[in-house]
Design an enzyme around this catalytic site. Structure first.
Site, PDB file in Angstrom:
ATOM      1  N   GLU A 148      -7.493  -0.923  -4.416  1.00  0.00           N
ATOM      2  CA  GLU A 148      -8.389  -1.648  -3.502  1.00  0.00           C
ATOM      3  C   GLU A 148      -9.571  -2.311  -4.197  1.00  0.00           C
ATOM      4  O   GLU A 148     -10.723  -2.120  -3.821  1.00  0.00           O
ATOM      5  CB  GLU A 148      -8.849  -0.706  -2.374  1.00  0.00           C
ATOM      6  CG  GLU A 148      -7.669  -0.118  -1.608  1.00  0.00           C
ATOM      7  CD  GLU A 148      -8.033   0.974  -0.613  1.00  0.00           C
ATOM      8  OE1 GLU A 148      -9.223   1.252  -0.412  1.00  0.00           O
ATOM      9  OE2 GLU A 148      -7.099   1.570  -0.036  1.00  0.00           O
ATOM     10  N   GLU A 253       2.226   2.866   1.254  1.00  0.00           N
ATOM     11  CA  GLU A 253       1.521   3.705   2.247  1.00  0.00           C
ATOM     12  C   GLU A 253       1.939   3.291   3.659  1.00  0.00           C
ATOM     13  O   GLU A 253       1.099   3.141   4.559  1.00  0.00           O
ATOM     14  CB  GLU A 253       0.009   3.578   2.069  1.00  0.00           C
ATOM     15  CG  GLU A 253      -0.470   3.932   0.674  1.00  0.00           C
ATOM     16  CD  GLU A 253      -1.989   3.964   0.521  1.00  0.00           C
ATOM     17  OE1 GLU A 253      -2.705   3.922   1.536  1.00  0.00           O
ATOM     18  OE2 GLU A 253      -2.456   4.031  -0.632  1.00  0.00           O
TER      19      GLU A 253
HETATM   20  O1  9MR Z   1      -4.809   9.592   4.105  1.00  0.00           O
HETATM   21  C1  9MR Z   1      -6.031   9.767   3.438  1.00  0.00           C
HETATM   22  C2  9MR Z   1      -6.998  10.521   4.329  1.00  0.00           C
HETATM   23  O2  9MR Z   1      -6.565  11.847   4.541  1.00  0.00           O
HETATM   24  C3  9MR Z   1      -8.381  10.511   3.714  1.00  0.00           C
HETATM   25  O3  9MR Z   1      -9.314  11.086   4.626  1.00  0.00           O
HETATM   26  C4  9MR Z   1      -8.789   9.079   3.410  1.00  0.00           C
HETATM   27  C5  9MR Z   1     -10.189   9.061   2.821  1.00  0.00           C
HETATM   28  O4  9MR Z   1     -10.507   7.932   2.153  1.00  0.00           O
HETATM   29  O5  9MR Z   1      -7.848   8.518   2.511  1.00  0.00           O
HETATM   30  C6  9MR Z   1      -6.582   8.398   3.088  1.00  0.00           C
HETATM   31  O6  9MR Z   1      -5.675   7.751   2.205  1.00  0.00           O
HETATM   32  C7  9MR Z   1      -5.999   6.404   1.839  1.00  0.00           C
HETATM   33  C8  9MR Z   1      -5.387   6.158   0.479  1.00  0.00           C
HETATM   34  O7  9MR Z   1      -5.819   7.119  -0.426  1.00  0.00           O
HETATM   35  C9  9MR Z   1      -5.729   4.761  -0.022  1.00  0.00           C
HETATM   36  N1  9MR Z   1      -5.375   3.752   0.942  1.00  0.00           N
HETATM   37  C10 9MR Z   1      -5.817   3.956   2.293  1.00  0.00           C
HETATM   38  C11 9MR Z   1      -5.391   5.354   2.770  1.00  0.00           C
HETATM   39  C12 9MR Z   1      -5.747   5.535   4.216  1.00  0.00           C
HETATM   40  O8  9MR Z   1      -7.145   5.534   4.347  1.00  0.00           O
END
Ligand code: 9MR
Length: 362
Positions: A148, A253
């Site tokens: 990102e 994802e």
């Molecule tokens: O799924 C993840 C969630 O449990 C966390 O709270 C969150 C915090 O930033 O991150 C989520 O995963 C993210 C991933 O690492 C990167 N892309 C976006 C995902 C969804 O937010």
């Protein structure tokens, strides 16, 4: 009831799953929570091993989990996650080395609380990447190295990495990751990857990195999709554009947001947050049949696209297994009831799982 479900699933452990139907086209992955890798729940383990041949850690390999304080690495959960994958013969993917979120603030501060110098932050990045990638050398197939880095308009995200190190932070991350495990694949991962301005920015970056001789094996399209976005045309154009760079395309994802959007946005900007209201949580007691049908059509649209582009796509990973686990229940509003994944809250496959498998058997 639970006992019957458990028996049905466990007794089904050798039955065909998504990985059997889709596995010749690409790896079929899921992001696992910490709890899911404990093996405590045999229904959960049976579902994961029946359907997936590839895993990624939803949270336990992020910088805040692995190095909450400088020099104090916490390996227990990440070790267990990797071992879970190995024990079940799965491909293990690493997520994530350099990201603006879930990275402790100490990275960016010096000993007296001022902004870290370029030298200090570079050294910390090197140490983090070398230690983490080095620990799992040969056991992790590939890493989301930078996550990102761009806004949807194609400008660089003003993360602390960027503000202190400038755009060169990206190049450094790929260099350090390659030093630590020369055989590991290295990926760039982002959301809203079908927005044309972002697509162009990512293509430009990857071209530059490759011109400098750096390794970028795959571009990860996160694909936090919804009923009305992204447009199929833009999404397909991105698959083509990323593949044309000589990279594999990975759907990293995947999930499907069906809840109302507080404001008109798409993507997965983790910092977004809005207040809860009943109106914004319309499906607490289940999905109406027409909405469910629309979601199923959408799942099929995407998997049809993946099938047609399977020569360019090397992995499709769902961001979670069961609806109960999904981050979408809490983003961008905490406490809603979301339906973004392929397995329901009891780890039972939704009917569309069968339709997806049939699509690939045709
Ligand atoms: O799924 C993840 C969630 O449990 C966390 O709270 C969150 C915090 O930033 O991150 C989520 O995963 C993210 C991933 O690492 C990167 N892309 C976006 C995902 C969804 O937010």
């Amino acid at each position: 009831m639970i006992a019957v479900l458990l028996w049905l699933s466990v007794s089904n452990a050798s039955a065909q799953g998504l990985k059997d139907a889709l596995g010749e086209s690409f790896l079929v992955g899921a992001a696992l929570s910490v709890e899911q890798t404990t093996g405590h729940d045999s229904l959960v383990t049976a579902t994961i091993t029946q359907h997936f041949n590839c895993i990624v850690a939803e949270n336990c390999m992020k910088p805040e989990a692995l190095q909450p304080q400088e020099g104090q690495f916490k390996w227990r959960k990440a070790d267990r996650f990797v071992k879970f994958g190995e024990e079940h013969g799965m491909t293990v993917i690493g997520h994530v080395l350099v990201w603006h979120a879930q990275t402790p603030d100490w990275f960016f501060k010096d000993s007296v609380g001022n902004t870290a110098s370029k030298e200090l932050l570079t050294q910390r990045m090197r140490t983090h990447i070398h230690t983490v990638v080095g620990r799992y050398k040969g056991r992790i197939k590939g890493w989301d190295v930078v996550n990102e880095a761009f806004e949807d308009d194609g400008s660089y995200r003003q993360s602390q990495w960027y503000q202190i190190l400038g755009p060169e932070y990206i190049e450094l991350a790929y260099r350090f990751a390659h030093e630590a495990d020369p055989a590991a694949e290295l990926y760039y991962n982002d959301f809203s990857m079908s927005v044309p301005a972002k697509r162009e920015a990512v293509c430009r970056l990857v071209r530059q990195l490759k011109e400098k001789g750096l390794r970028v094996d795959a571009i990860g399209m996160q694909s936090h999709n919804g009923l009305t976005w992204p447009s199929n045309e833009d999404y397909e154009a991105s698959i083509e554009a990323y593949a044309a760079l000589g990279c594999q395309v990975m759907i990293t994802e995947l999930d499907m947001n069906v809840l109302p959007n507080p404001e008109s946005f798409s993507g997965a900007e983790v910092s977004l947050s809005f207040d809860y209201s009943e109106k914004m949580d319309p499906y607490k007691n289940g999905l109406p049949a027409d909405v469910e049908q629309r979601i199923n059509e959408r799942w099929i649209e995407f998997f049809d696209l993946y099938k047609r582009h399977s020569h360019q796509i090397s992995r499709v990973t769902l961001w979670g297994v069961s609806d109960a686990q999904s981050w979408m229940n809490d983003w961008p509003i905490t406490g809603r009831t979301a339906y973004p994944l392929l397995f329901d809250r009891h780890y039972q496959p939704k009917p569309v799982v069968d339709d997806i498998m049939k699509l690939f058997k045709k």
